[in-house]
Design an enzyme around this catalytic site. Structure first.
Site, PDB file in Angstrom:
ATOM      1  N   HIS A 129      51.214 -18.389  43.237  1.00  0.00           N
ATOM      2  CA  HIS A 129      50.008 -18.040  43.988  1.00  0.00           C
ATOM      3  C   HIS A 129      50.385 -17.475  45.342  1.00  0.00           C
ATOM      4  CE1 HIS A 129      51.046 -22.188  45.011  1.00  0.00           C
ATOM      5  NE2 HIS A 129      50.537 -21.935  46.205  1.00  0.00           N
TER       6      HIS A 129
ATOM      7  N   ARG B 129      44.025 -29.997  50.810  1.00  0.00           N
ATOM      8  CA  ARG B 129      44.927 -29.796  49.675  1.00  0.00           C
ATOM      9  C   ARG B 129      45.524 -31.131  49.255  1.00  0.00           C
ATOM     10  NH1 ARG B 129      50.683 -26.463  49.703  1.00  0.00           N
ATOM     11  NH2 ARG B 129      51.800 -28.315  49.114  1.00  0.00           N
TER      12      ARG B 129
ATOM     13  N   ASP C 147      54.506 -24.069  44.365  1.00  0.00           N
ATOM     14  CA  ASP C 147      54.668 -25.109  45.378  1.00  0.00           C
ATOM     15  C   ASP C 147      55.872 -26.013  45.118  1.00  0.00           C
ATOM     16  OD1 ASP C 147      52.578 -24.213  46.956  1.00  0.00           O
ATOM     17  OD2 ASP C 147      51.089 -25.352  45.814  1.00  0.00           O
TER      18      ASP C 147
ATOM     19  N   HIS D 119      54.570 -17.635  45.573  1.00  0.00           N
ATOM     20  CA  HIS D 119      55.429 -18.817  45.438  1.00  0.00           C
ATOM     21  C   HIS D 119      54.815 -19.818  44.471  1.00  0.00           C
ATOM     22  CE1 HIS D 119      52.387 -20.026  48.333  1.00  0.00           C
ATOM     23  NE2 HIS D 119      52.674 -21.294  48.038  1.00  0.00           N
TER      24      HIS D 119
HETATM   25  C1  OGA Z   1      48.904 -23.902  49.124  1.00  0.00           C
HETATM   26  C2  OGA Z   1      48.744 -22.457  49.324  1.00  0.00           C
HETATM   27  C3  OGA Z   1      47.062 -20.754  49.493  1.00  0.00           C
HETATM   28  C4  OGA Z   1      45.754 -20.533  50.164  1.00  0.00           C
HETATM   29  O1  OGA Z   1      48.006 -24.641  49.511  1.00  0.00           O
HETATM   30  O2  OGA Z   1      49.929 -24.300  48.554  1.00  0.00           O
HETATM   31  O3  OGA Z   1      49.673 -21.720  49.120  1.00  0.00           O
HETATM   32  O4  OGA Z   1      45.104 -19.539  49.802  1.00  0.00           O
HETATM   33  N1  OGA Z   1      47.522 -22.060  49.699  1.00  0.00           N
HETATM   34  O5  OGA Z   1      45.388 -21.303  51.047  1.00  0.00           O
HETATM   35 MN    MN Z   2      51.280 -22.873  48.001  1.00  0.00          MN
END
Ligand code: OGA
Ligand code: MN
Length: 295
Positions: A260, A276, A107, A105
């Protein structure tokens, strides 16, 4: 301060060393960092020891930050800009962000203001695994035939956060009310299938298996085969980078030209804990009320 940029794979990714993100970078260094990020799509700053304030201050150099209204449940109790991707218990209950991102996806592609950048800061990671995969969506677009590019250039696709949960084995069977809430906050949108990157001017493919359900104006049956091809094509191994985390890595990717995915290559008996933050993007796409049914 001269930064050192080292490429990490053929498809995308570079490490940036020679900076200490605890204190503000001067404008020239910041310009070098931004250029490296635009050139490599994802950059990692290893060995950074950062408080939430320091991470937020650095994030703000890229633009205004999201306060995570679209998914308010896992905001850091003191810092709304920090969102917890964690398998620690939160408020005495298992965290649902422990299985975040298990499908490819980009974000917030399911909103009309998809994020510009995501910055994930690693606090704890299992002894092996917990890796994140990323892929280069410029390459995905550029490697298509001219005839296919011409078709895709004119299309829009529907993005719906509900799809992420419906098709994701980690979420399918447990609606805890958060999904209902997320769907309410984010009704379906239409996005261009090919997105022109607002800073580089390059074209990138902008569909993903997480949230893209169909092409606008087509039925989902008509859309399926081409979408499945695009999902598979986008993640050809040579377009990807696999990040094996170390504690104190700060990883930042560009959601306008990458996708990702969090790999399930570990079990939750070892902690994985990330801070994050997301930098707001420019408006893209429009709200989507549905198509006229086909005759
Ligand atoms: C995000 C996500 C991936 C991860 O934080 O948007 O998709 O590996 N994380 O934690
Ligand atoms: Mn993500």
């Amino acid at each position: 301060m001269a930064i050192k940029v080292r490429k990490l794979s053929y498809g995308l990714g570079a490490s940036i060393t020679g900076v200490d993100l605890r204190s503000p970078l001067d404008d020239a260094t910041m310009a070098d960092v931004r250029k490296a990020w635009l050139d490599h799509l994802v950059v990692v700053f290893p060995d950074q020891v950062l408080t939430p304030e320091q991470q937020i201050a650095f994030g703000k150099r890229f633009g205004p930050l999201d306060d995570h209204q679209a998914a308010p449940f896992y905001r850091h109790p003191e810092y709304p800009e920090i969102y917890l991707i964690t398998n620690h218990k939160i408020g005495g209950r298992p965290s649902e962000t422990k299985d975040t991102g298990r499908m490819w996806h980009s974000d917030h592609s399911f909103t009309t203001r998809p994020t510009m950048a995501t910055m994930l800061y690693c606090r704890e990671i299992p002894s092996v695994g917990g890796d994140t995969m990323l892929t280069n969506m410029y390459m995905a677009y550029e490697s298509l035939s001219d005839a296919m590019k011409t078709v895709l250039d004119r299309l829009e696709a529907v993005h719906d956060v509900a799809n992420y949960h419906a098709n994701n084995p980690y979420f399918r069977d447990r609606d805890t009310g958060q999904l209902t809430e997320m769907k309410k906050l984010s009704p379906p949108v239409a996005q261009p299938v090919v997105r022109v990157h607002p800073e580089t001017g390059r074209k990138a493919l902008f569909v993903n298996e997480g949230t893209t359900t169909q092409f606008v104006g087509m039925t989902s049956e008509e859309s399926r085969a081409l979408l499945e091809f695009l999902f598979e094509h986008s993640v050809r191994p040579e377009f990807t980078y696999r990040h094996a985390w170390k504690v104190n890595d700060l990883l930042m990717w560009d959601n306008r030209c990458t996708m990702h995915k969090a790999l399930a290559d570990y079990t939750h008996d070892q902690p994985r804990h990330m801070h994050r933050l997301t930098v707001l993007g420019t408006p893209c796409g429009r709200s989507y009320e549905g198509d006229t049914p086909p005759r």
